[in-house]
Scaffold this motif. Sequence first.
Motif, PDB file in Angstrom:
ATOM      1  N   CYS A   1      -8.848   6.444  -3.470  1.00  0.00           N
ATOM      2  CA  CYS A   1      -7.946   6.776  -2.356  1.00  0.00           C
ATOM      3  C   CYS A   1      -6.913   5.686  -2.107  1.00  0.00           C
ATOM      4  O   CYS A   1      -6.121   5.804  -1.183  1.00  0.00           O
ATOM      5  N   GLU A   2      -6.907   4.646  -2.927  1.00  0.00           N
ATOM      6  CA  GLU A   2      -6.002   3.521  -2.686  1.00  0.00           C
ATOM      7  C   GLU A   2      -4.979   3.404  -3.807  1.00  0.00           C
ATOM      8  O   GLU A   2      -5.296   3.563  -4.977  1.00  0.00           O
ATOM      9  N   TRP A   3      -3.757   3.107  -3.406  1.00  0.00           N
ATOM     10  CA  TRP A   3      -2.656   2.935  -4.338  1.00  0.00           C
ATOM     11  C   TRP A   3      -1.967   1.640  -3.931  1.00  0.00           C
ATOM     12  O   TRP A   3      -1.339   1.565  -2.872  1.00  0.00           O
ATOM     13  N   VAL A   4      -2.127   0.609  -4.750  1.00  0.00           N
ATOM     14  CA  VAL A   4      -1.680  -0.731  -4.363  1.00  0.00           C
ATOM     15  C   VAL A   4      -0.919  -1.385  -5.509  1.00  0.00           C
ATOM     16  O   VAL A   4      -1.343  -1.337  -6.663  1.00  0.00           O
ATOM     17  N   GLN A   5       0.183  -2.017  -5.151  1.00  0.00           N
ATOM     18  CA  GLN A   5       1.052  -2.691  -6.109  1.00  0.00           C
ATOM     19  C   GLN A   5       1.419  -4.073  -5.569  1.00  0.00           C
ATOM     20  O   GLN A   5       1.568  -4.249  -4.355  1.00  0.00           O
ATOM     21  N   ALA A   6       1.567  -5.051  -6.458  1.00  0.00           N
ATOM     22  CA  ALA A   6       1.999  -6.393  -6.053  1.00  0.00           C
ATOM     23  C   ALA A   6       3.478  -6.345  -5.664  1.00  0.00           C
ATOM     24  O   ALA A   6       4.312  -5.918  -6.461  1.00  0.00           O
TER      25      ALA A   6
ATOM     26  N   LEU B   1       0.872  -1.160   0.000  1.00  0.00           N
ATOM     27  CA  LEU B   1       0.000   0.000   0.000  1.00  0.00           C
ATOM     28  C   LEU B   1       0.914   1.216   0.000  1.00  0.00           C
ATOM     29  O   LEU B   1       1.761   1.356   0.895  1.00  0.00           O
ATOM     30  N   LEU B   2       0.753   2.043  -1.001  1.00  0.00           N
ATOM     31  CA  LEU B   2       1.671   3.152  -1.230  1.00  0.00           C
ATOM     32  C   LEU B   2       1.032   4.495  -0.919  1.00  0.00           C
ATOM     33  O   LEU B   2      -0.193   4.648  -1.005  1.00  0.00           O
ATOM     34  N   VAL B   3       1.863   5.463  -0.602  1.00  0.00           N
ATOM     35  CA  VAL B   3       1.452   6.861  -0.466  1.00  0.00           C
ATOM     36  C   VAL B   3       2.485   7.706  -1.200  1.00  0.00           C
ATOM     37  O   VAL B   3       3.613   7.273  -1.427  1.00  0.00           O
ATOM     38  N   ASN B   4       2.071   8.892  -1.563  1.00  0.00           N
ATOM     39  CA  ASN B   4       2.950   9.809  -2.263  1.00  0.00           C
ATOM     40  C   ASN B   4       3.499  10.824  -1.274  1.00  0.00           C
ATOM     41  O   ASN B   4       2.743  11.448  -0.540  1.00  0.00           O
ATOM     42  N   SER B   5       4.799  10.964  -1.265  1.00  0.00           N
ATOM     43  CA  SER B   5       5.450  11.961  -0.423  1.00  0.00           C
ATOM     44  C   SER B   5       6.329  12.813  -1.323  1.00  0.00           C
ATOM     45  O   SER B   5       7.445  12.419  -1.666  1.00  0.00           O
ATOM     46  N   GLY B   6       5.774  13.927  -1.750  1.00  0.00           N
ATOM     47  CA  GLY B   6       6.500  14.766  -2.698  1.00  0.00           C
ATOM     48  C   GLY B   6       6.573  14.065  -4.033  1.00  0.00           C
ATOM     49  O   GLY B   6       5.559  13.778  -4.649  1.00  0.00           O
ATOM     50  N   SER B   7       7.765  13.717  -4.452  1.00  0.00           N
ATOM     51  CA  SER B   7       7.934  13.032  -5.737  1.00  0.00           C
ATOM     52  C   SER B   7       8.263  11.557  -5.555  1.00  0.00           C
ATOM     53  O   SER B   7       8.633  10.881  -6.504  1.00  0.00           O
ATOM     54  N   GLU B   8       8.136  11.056  -4.328  1.00  0.00           N
ATOM     55  CA  GLU B   8       8.489   9.666  -4.038  1.00  0.00           C
ATOM     56  C   GLU B   8       7.275   8.817  -3.692  1.00  0.00           C
ATOM     57  O   GLU B   8       6.331   9.293  -3.074  1.00  0.00           O
TER      58      GLU B   8
END
Length: 140
Positions: free
Chosen positions: A99-104, A68-75
């Motif tokens: 609202c969800e950002w998910v990657q395997a 589960l990912l979040v964006n922090s600036g450009s990362e």
Amino acid sequence: MSATPAGLDQSLRQQLVSQQPFALLDETGINTLFDSALVRRFAIGSRLLRPDELPAEVFLVLRGEVRLLVNSGSEEITLCKRGSGQLIGWSSLVRAEACEWVQASTDLEVIAFPGDLWIKLIREQINFASYFYNLPGLQE
């Protein structure tokens, strides 16, 4: 990504029917949901959900792990990792806002449930709806 034909096999249905949130559905709801489900496989690194796109499906992780990912600036930053049993995609659908950002993070096997059917069941079955309205989304 690959997918197995529609509908879940009987042994998988029996496992899920006794677990929440599926145990909260009536028999018609369970049958409709499980008959429309697909077992899908994703390769490591595949994006399952994007924070700028409402998902078309809700996923239940069977095997493997997701980030589960979040964006922090450009990362991209990993908020947490989740494995078998994790439901993803429902939070965006319930909110009607992505609202969800998910990657395997590993090779992944999931059950994919149609998002429009998921919302229909939430609207029609109060116990199923209550489960999600009282459950915080991991990325909210």
